[in-house]
Every structure is written in C-alpha cells, then in structure tokens.
Write a protein that holds these residues in place. Structure first.
Motif, PDB file in Angstrom:
ATOM      1  N   LEU A 111       1.637 -40.269 -47.956  1.00  0.00           N
ATOM      2  CA  LEU A 111       1.152 -39.714 -46.700  1.00  0.00           C
ATOM      3  C   LEU A 111      -0.280 -39.228 -46.879  1.00  0.00           C
ATOM      4  N   LEU A 112      -1.051 -39.230 -45.814  1.00  0.00           N
ATOM      5  CA  LEU A 112      -2.352 -38.557 -45.777  1.00  0.00           C
ATOM      6  C   LEU A 112      -2.276 -37.520 -44.673  1.00  0.00           C
ATOM      7  N   VAL A 113      -2.439 -36.259 -45.038  1.00  0.00           N
ATOM      8  CA  VAL A 113      -2.347 -35.153 -44.095  1.00  0.00           C
ATOM      9  C   VAL A 113      -3.769 -34.699 -43.772  1.00  0.00           C
ATOM     10  N   LEU A 114      -4.137 -34.719 -42.492  1.00  0.00           N
ATOM     11  CA  LEU A 114      -5.443 -34.202 -42.093  1.00  0.00           C
ATOM     12  C   LEU A 114      -5.294 -32.703 -41.878  1.00  0.00           C
ATOM     13  N   VAL A 115      -5.963 -31.932 -42.730  1.00  0.00           N
ATOM     14  CA  VAL A 115      -5.900 -30.475 -42.688  1.00  0.00           C
ATOM     15  C   VAL A 115      -7.207 -29.971 -42.083  1.00  0.00           C
ATOM     16  N   GLY A 116      -7.101 -29.186 -41.018  1.00  0.00           N
ATOM     17  CA  GLY A 116      -8.276 -28.656 -40.335  1.00  0.00           C
ATOM     18  C   GLY A 116      -8.921 -27.521 -41.095  1.00  0.00           C
ATOM     19  N   ALA A 117     -10.071 -27.112 -40.618  1.00  0.00           N
ATOM     20  CA  ALA A 117     -10.810 -26.000 -41.228  1.00  0.00           C
ATOM     21  C   ALA A 117     -10.028 -24.691 -41.135  1.00  0.00           C
ATOM     22  N   GLY A 119      -6.782 -24.593 -41.851  1.00  0.00           N
ATOM     23  CA  GLY A 119      -5.653 -24.718 -42.765  1.00  0.00           C
ATOM     24  C   GLY A 119      -4.398 -25.287 -42.125  1.00  0.00           C
ATOM     25  N   GLU A 120      -4.488 -25.671 -40.866  1.00  0.00           N
ATOM     26  CA  GLU A 120      -3.347 -26.254 -40.161  1.00  0.00           C
ATOM     27  C   GLU A 120      -3.431 -27.778 -40.228  1.00  0.00           C
ATOM     28  N   ALA A 121      -2.299 -28.412 -40.464  1.00  0.00           N
ATOM     29  CA  ALA A 121      -2.253 -29.871 -40.426  1.00  0.00           C
ATOM     30  C   ALA A 121      -2.337 -30.310 -38.968  1.00  0.00           C
ATOM     31  N   SER A 122      -3.187 -31.290 -38.685  1.00  0.00           N
ATOM     32  CA  SER A 122      -3.334 -31.755 -37.306  1.00  0.00           C
ATOM     33  C   SER A 122      -2.831 -33.180 -37.127  1.00  0.00           C
ATOM     34  N   GLN A 123      -2.668 -33.891 -38.233  1.00  0.00           N
ATOM     35  CA  GLN A 123      -2.249 -35.282 -38.150  1.00  0.00           C
ATOM     36  C   GLN A 123      -1.736 -35.720 -39.517  1.00  0.00           C
ATOM     37  N   VAL A 124      -0.764 -36.609 -39.522  1.00  0.00           N
ATOM     38  CA  VAL A 124      -0.268 -37.195 -40.762  1.00  0.00           C
ATOM     39  C   VAL A 124      -0.196 -38.700 -40.572  1.00  0.00           C
ATOM     40  N   GLU A 125      -0.765 -39.427 -41.506  1.00  0.00           N
ATOM     41  CA  GLU A 125      -0.656 -40.871 -41.506  1.00  0.00           C
ATOM     42  C   GLU A 125       0.352 -41.265 -42.583  1.00  0.00           C
ATOM     43  N   ILE A 126       1.339 -42.035 -42.177  1.00  0.00           N
ATOM     44  CA  ILE A 126       2.346 -42.529 -43.118  1.00  0.00           C
ATOM     45  C   ILE A 126       1.819 -43.851 -43.661  1.00  0.00           C
ATOM     46  N   LEU A 127       1.426 -43.865 -44.922  1.00  0.00           N
ATOM     47  CA  LEU A 127       0.904 -45.075 -45.546  1.00  0.00           C
ATOM     48  C   LEU A 127       2.032 -45.941 -46.105  1.00  0.00           C
ATOM     49  N   LEU A 128       3.057 -45.279 -46.630  1.00  0.00           N
ATOM     50  CA  LEU A 128       4.166 -45.990 -47.244  1.00  0.00           C
ATOM     51  C   LEU A 128       5.383 -45.073 -47.218  1.00  0.00           C
ATOM     52  N   ILE A 141       7.508 -32.413 -42.196  1.00  0.00           N
ATOM     53  CA  ILE A 141       7.441 -31.338 -43.206  1.00  0.00           C
ATOM     54  C   ILE A 141       5.977 -31.070 -43.567  1.00  0.00           C
ATOM     55  N   ALA A 142       5.203 -32.133 -43.767  1.00  0.00           N
ATOM     56  CA  ALA A 142       3.778 -31.971 -44.092  1.00  0.00           C
ATOM     57  C   ALA A 142       3.023 -31.283 -42.953  1.00  0.00           C
ATOM     58  N   MET A 143       3.406 -31.573 -41.707  1.00  0.00           N
ATOM     59  CA  MET A 143       2.749 -30.930 -40.556  1.00  0.00           C
ATOM     60  C   MET A 143       3.073 -29.443 -40.486  1.00  0.00           C
TER      61      MET A 143
END
Length: 170
Positions: A111-117, A119-128, A141-143
């Motif tokens: 997964l790639l979790v986009l974490v904002g300034a 500290g909150e996750a705003s998006q998760v990309e499922i790569l595999l 869970i990552a969000m």
C-alpha cells in the motif's frame, strides 16, 4: 520526488530497508508474534519481521534506522523525515494481521498511504493485495492510523508512507 519513481522503487524492492541495514553491518530483526499458538500446535509463529523496531515511534528510532527508512525514498535529504505511524509500526501491522486471518489472506500486500501535513491519512493506493476485500480492509486500517507527518525543509508536509507485508506464509 515523483510519484512514479517512488512507486517504482517501492514495488521493485520489498527488502530495501533490510538490505540497507545489512550493508551497514546491522543484522537485528524485530518480530511480531502470535498471541497464542494456532489450534493443533504449540508453536507461536512469527507474524511480522522487520528491520525497524515495531514498538517505537519515529523519534525513538536510532539514526541508523531513520537512515534505512529514508533510503526507501528517492533522494530524500538527510534533514527531511518520512511520515511514520505515531505509535510505531507494530500497532499498524498487528491490526492488518488480524484482518489477514479473518480474510484468510495469503500473499503480499503493498500500500501507499498519503499522509497529510496534519498527520492524517487522506488516501491509500492498493498496489498489491492477495485479495481485493483484504486490500480494502488493510487500506481502511491504514486510513484510521494516526501518523507523524513527513517533514520537508523543516516544515510538516504531505508525503507517502509505504506499507507492505506478506501474509499467510508459514
């Protein structure tokens, strides 16, 4: 740093952090084990193995561990910092592991979790993911996880945080 380069580095080398520590002379590994043995056995299995401590927040990591984590990013300056789960990796991976058992997921998760300034996750990309439903579960869970934000040029900034693991492997 471009998203494509980060994704390529992330997908191409799932053992980069371990390799970086091995090259520096450190061979310490950290493990998250089952609370109790599986039915029919008395063996407590290792669930997660990491080259980074699982029970420490970023501020408590050694300089060697911080450098290893920074090595996952393309050209991250020494004074910049990646985002990191506030309570350490163990809480994040343990929660994902619990879902892996419920979904009977077997295989790799990236997964790639986009974490904002903030500290909150705003998006998760499922790569595999070994299963689409488990991938969505792990992404949720990552969000829900709270993060120390990334730091760019001394200021909190939005940045991606990689989450990966192999589940169901005996």
């Amino acid at each position: 740093m471009t998203r494509t380069l980060l994704t390529a580095v992330f997908v191409a080398s799932s053992l980069l952090a371990t390799t970086a520590l091995a090259q520096s002379g450190s061979s310490q590994t950290y493990k998250l084990k089952q609370d109790a043995p599986s039915t029919g056995t008395s063996i407590v299995r290792t669930l997660v193995t990491s080259s980074l401590p699982l029970d420490r927040p970023y501020a408590e990591l050694s300089e060697e561990h911080k450098a290893s984590l920074r090595s996952l990013y393309v050209d991250m300056p020494r004074d910049d910092q990646p985002p990191f789960p506030l309570k350490g990796l163990g809480v994040l991976y343990d929660n994902i592991r619990k879902g892996a058992g419920a979904f009977r997921a077997t295989g790799q998760l990236s997964l790639l979790v986009l974490v904002g300034a903030d500290g909150e996750a705003s998006q998760v990309e499922i790569l595999l993911a070994p299963d689409p439903d488990f991938g969505r579960f792990a992404a949720s869970i990552a969000m829900l996880t709270k993060y120390k934000p990334g730091v760019c040029s001394g200021q909190p900034c939005a940045m991606e945080f990689p989450v990966r693991g192999e589940f169901g492997k005996r």
